[in-house]
Design a protein around this motif. Structure first.
Motif, PDB file in Angstrom:
ATOM      1  N   GLY A   1       0.814  -1.206   0.000  1.00 30.59           N
ATOM      2  CA  GLY A   1       0.000   0.000   0.000  1.00 30.59           C
ATOM      3  C   GLY A   1       0.849   1.257   0.000  1.00 30.59           C
ATOM      4  O   GLY A   1       2.078   1.214   0.016  1.00 30.59           O
ATOM      5  N   PRO A   2       0.209   2.422   0.018  1.00 32.02           N
ATOM      6  CA  PRO A   2       0.922   3.698  -0.052  1.00 32.02           C
ATOM      7  C   PRO A   2       1.410   4.223   1.284  1.00 32.02           C
ATOM      8  O   PRO A   2       2.152   5.208   1.330  1.00 32.02           O
ATOM      9  CB  PRO A   2      -0.142   4.640  -0.624  1.00 32.02           C
ATOM     10  N   HIS A   3       1.005   3.592   2.387  1.00 26.53           N
ATOM     11  CA  HIS A   3       1.313   4.126   3.708  1.00 26.53           C
ATOM     12  C   HIS A   3       2.737   3.793   4.128  1.00 26.53           C
ATOM     13  O   HIS A   3       3.234   2.691   3.890  1.00 26.53           O
ATOM     14  CB  HIS A   3       0.335   3.569   4.743  1.00 26.53           C
ATOM     15  N   PHE A   4       3.375   4.732   4.801  1.00 25.48           N
ATOM     16  CA  PHE A   4       4.755   4.569   5.245  1.00 25.48           C
ATOM     17  C   PHE A   4       4.812   4.113   6.702  1.00 25.48           C
ATOM     18  O   PHE A   4       4.010   4.551   7.533  1.00 25.48           O
ATOM     19  CB  PHE A   4       5.523   5.890   5.098  1.00 25.48           C
TER      20      PHE A   4
ATOM     21  N   ARG B   1      11.538  10.338   9.194  1.00 25.41           N
ATOM     22  CA  ARG B   1      10.873  11.184   8.208  1.00 25.41           C
ATOM     23  C   ARG B   1      11.698  11.307   6.934  1.00 25.41           C
ATOM     24  O   ARG B   1      11.154  11.269   5.811  1.00 25.41           O
ATOM     25  CB  ARG B   1      10.621  12.570   8.807  1.00 25.41           C
ATOM     26  N   ALA B   2      13.009  11.441   7.075  1.00 28.30           N
ATOM     27  CA  ALA B   2      13.878  11.573   5.906  1.00 28.30           C
ATOM     28  C   ALA B   2      13.824  10.322   5.040  1.00 28.30           C
ATOM     29  O   ALA B   2      13.836  10.407   3.795  1.00 28.30           O
ATOM     30  CB  ALA B   2      15.307  11.853   6.352  1.00 28.30           C
ATOM     31  N   ILE B   3      13.771   9.145   5.662  1.00 27.85           N
ATOM     32  CA  ILE B   3      13.684   7.896   4.901  1.00 27.85           C
ATOM     33  C   ILE B   3      12.414   7.869   4.061  1.00 27.85           C
ATOM     34  O   ILE B   3      12.442   7.572   2.856  1.00 27.85           O
ATOM     35  CB  ILE B   3      13.762   6.693   5.855  1.00 27.85           C
TER      36      ILE B   3
ATOM     37  N   GLU C   1       4.420  15.781   4.487  1.00 29.66           N
ATOM     38  CA  GLU C   1       5.670  15.814   3.724  1.00 29.66           C
ATOM     39  C   GLU C   1       5.908  14.561   2.890  1.00 29.66           C
ATOM     40  O   GLU C   1       6.704  14.586   1.947  1.00 29.66           O
ATOM     41  CB  GLU C   1       6.846  16.025   4.684  1.00 29.66           C
ATOM     42  N   PHE C   2       5.231  13.441   3.218  1.00 30.70           N
ATOM     43  CA  PHE C   2       5.308  12.279   2.335  1.00 30.70           C
ATOM     44  C   PHE C   2       3.921  11.685   2.093  1.00 30.70           C
ATOM     45  O   PHE C   2       3.701  10.492   2.146  1.00 30.70           O
ATOM     46  CB  PHE C   2       6.302  11.214   2.832  1.00 30.70           C
ATOM     47  N   GLY C   3       2.984  12.581   1.774  1.00 29.43           N
ATOM     48  CA  GLY C   3       1.652  12.169   1.342  1.00 29.43           C
ATOM     49  C   GLY C   3       0.540  12.412   2.327  1.00 29.43           C
ATOM     50  O   GLY C   3      -0.626  12.473   1.951  1.00 29.43           O
ATOM     51  N   GLY C   4       0.857  12.509   3.625  1.00 26.66           N
ATOM     52  CA  GLY C   4      -0.157  12.811   4.624  1.00 26.66           C
ATOM     53  C   GLY C   4      -1.224  11.739   4.771  1.00 26.66           C
ATOM     54  O   GLY C   4      -2.358  12.030   5.150  1.00 26.66           O
ATOM     55  N   LEU C   5      -0.868  10.483   4.523  1.00 24.83           N
ATOM     56  CA  LEU C   5      -1.854   9.403   4.529  1.00 24.83           C
ATOM     57  C   LEU C   5      -2.062   8.755   5.889  1.00 24.83           C
ATOM     58  O   LEU C   5      -3.040   8.043   6.095  1.00 24.83           O
ATOM     59  CB  LEU C   5      -1.447   8.322   3.522  1.00 24.83           C
ATOM     60  N   GLY C   6      -1.131   8.966   6.812  1.00 25.44           N
ATOM     61  CA  GLY C   6      -1.247   8.334   8.124  1.00 25.44           C
ATOM     62  C   GLY C   6      -1.132   6.827   8.037  1.00 25.44           C
ATOM     63  O   GLY C   6      -0.544   6.270   7.109  1.00 25.44           O
ATOM     64  N   TRP C   7      -1.724   6.129   9.029  1.00 23.96           N
ATOM     65  CA  TRP C   7      -1.733   4.678   9.049  1.00 23.96           C
ATOM     66  C   TRP C   7      -2.864   4.151   8.167  1.00 23.96           C
ATOM     67  O   TRP C   7      -3.895   4.803   8.011  1.00 23.96           O
ATOM     68  CB  TRP C   7      -1.966   4.162  10.466  1.00 23.96           C
ATOM     69  N   PRO C   8      -2.748   2.930   7.645  1.00 23.84           N
ATOM     70  CA  PRO C   8      -3.894   2.300   6.988  1.00 23.84           C
ATOM     71  C   PRO C   8      -4.950   1.933   8.028  1.00 23.84           C
ATOM     72  O   PRO C   8      -4.685   1.942   9.233  1.00 23.84           O
ATOM     73  CB  PRO C   8      -3.281   1.048   6.349  1.00 23.84           C
ATOM     74  N   GLY C   9      -6.141   1.593   7.562  1.00 20.53           N
ATOM     75  CA  GLY C   9      -7.208   1.231   8.483  1.00 20.53           C
ATOM     76  C   GLY C   9      -6.878   0.014   9.304  1.00 20.53           C
ATOM     77  O   GLY C   9      -7.344  -0.124  10.442  1.00 20.53           O
TER      78      GLY C   9
END
Length: 332
Positions: free
Chosen positions: A192-195, A305-307, A205-213
């Motif tokens: 998925g897109p979540h980091f 965050r840098a990663i 700064e890297f999409g603002g998606l937070g955690w997945p559900g």
């Protein structure tokens, strides 16, 4: 604040790459001799002049830190940086001479599709030249993603790259991170897109998606890229505080926590994970162990965050079978 390691007063970053070879070099250049140390927690590191960074060793300061692709060939990048620094009259004084102090770490990017004829012998690798160029171009602003030492970097499922981030610690001092992400595992949760670094993100700064559900067992299943020696995440954390070498060593060790939070897995036998730490000394010393702990914790957070930023900003290499970029899979 640029949200880059160059928010730390006293250092600039320069980068250079060879597009055909899909490799590059990143240089953190200090304005004056700077306290530094290192912590090596990966099982397969490639480094140069890291022994002198131990707290008990004689040399106190460095002139630059180099991150490079190229595996062992990439260690020649420090030669180019040393040559450039010598031309500026920089270095550790020995009689009438000055010897620039330039520790370095490398990552393995030899199997990413780029043309690397020197790996078969008969040609000179480009790293000395790239090191000279990168040092000469050091500036406050620099590119993230597919740039410098991260040009040819990958993770198991996505293109890797150069990342950076910064923050002001509770002490009032600035801490920043610079990282080349070439991990054996993933920076994202499953496919998925979540980091993994989502809890530490600031201002999208890297999409603002937070955690997945939900995070499933499949998301946490280990996946590995390549084999022994093909994976490394190398980084520098820096602060404008005044630190001793021993305190810088402690900050480097603590920053590895941020690496482990942002990548799954980390510090494996297959990895060469290395974190340098530097203190430019433009603000005061930490007042006590609690203040030093604030700096260490901030270093871990900005490295996480840098990663994520390095992977989020990357673009795919133009080779058959190249790993897709995060944006290719997940859009903007």
């Amino acid at each position: 604040m640029r949200n880059l390691i160059t928010d730390v007063k006293g250092l600039r970053v320069g980068q250079a790459h060879d597009a055909a070879a899909a490799t590059g070099v990143t240089v953190a250049l200090f304005d004056r001799p700077t306290i530094a140390s290192v912590a090596v927690l990966g099982g397969a590191p490639g480094t140069r002049d890291t022994a002198l960074l131990a707290p008990e060793m004689t040399v106190e300061h460095v002139d630059a830190i180099v991150l490079s692709g190229g595996s062992a060939w990439g260690l020649a990048a420090a030669d180019g940086v040393m040559s450039w620094l010598a031309g500026q009259g920089r270095g550790f004084p020995v009689g009438q001479l000055r010897i620039p102090i330039v520790p370095q770490a490398i990552l393995f990017d030899l199997a990413n599709g780029g043309a690397k004829p020197w790996a078969r012998g008969g040609e000179e690798a480009p790293y000395r030249r790239l090191g000279t160029i990168a040092a000469s171009q050091a500036a406050d602003d620099f590119a993230l993603g597919t740039a410098g030492a991260g040009y040819g970097a990958t993770t198991v499922n996505l293109k890797g790259g150069i990342g950076s981030a910064s923050a002001r610690a509770a002490t009032g001092q600035i801490v920043g991170a610079l990282v080349a992400v070439n991990a054996v595992g993933t920076a994202t949760i499953g496919d998925g897109p979540h980091f993994w670094a989502a809890p530490f993100e600031r201002e999208g700064e890297f999409g603002g998606l937070g955690w997945p559900g939900a995070i499933t067992p499949g998301d946490t299943a280990l996946r590995f890229k390549g084999g022994t020696g093909q994976n490394t995440t190398i980084a520098l954390v820096a602060t404008d505080a005044v630190l001793t070498k021993a305190q810088a060593r402690r900050m480097a060790m603590a920053a590895h926590d941020g690496l482990a939070r942002a990548l799954r897995p980390a510090h494996a036998p297959l990895d060469g994970d290395v974190v340098f730490a530097a203190a430019t000394g433009h603000s005061g010393a930490p007042s006590d162990a609690y203040a030093l702990t604030e700096l260490c914790a901030t270093a871990a957070d900005v490295l996480s965050r840098a990663i994520a930023r390095g992977v989020h900003a990357a673009t795919a290499l133009p080779f058959a079978g190249a790993r897709p970029a995060w944006r290719d899979r997940h859009g903007e």
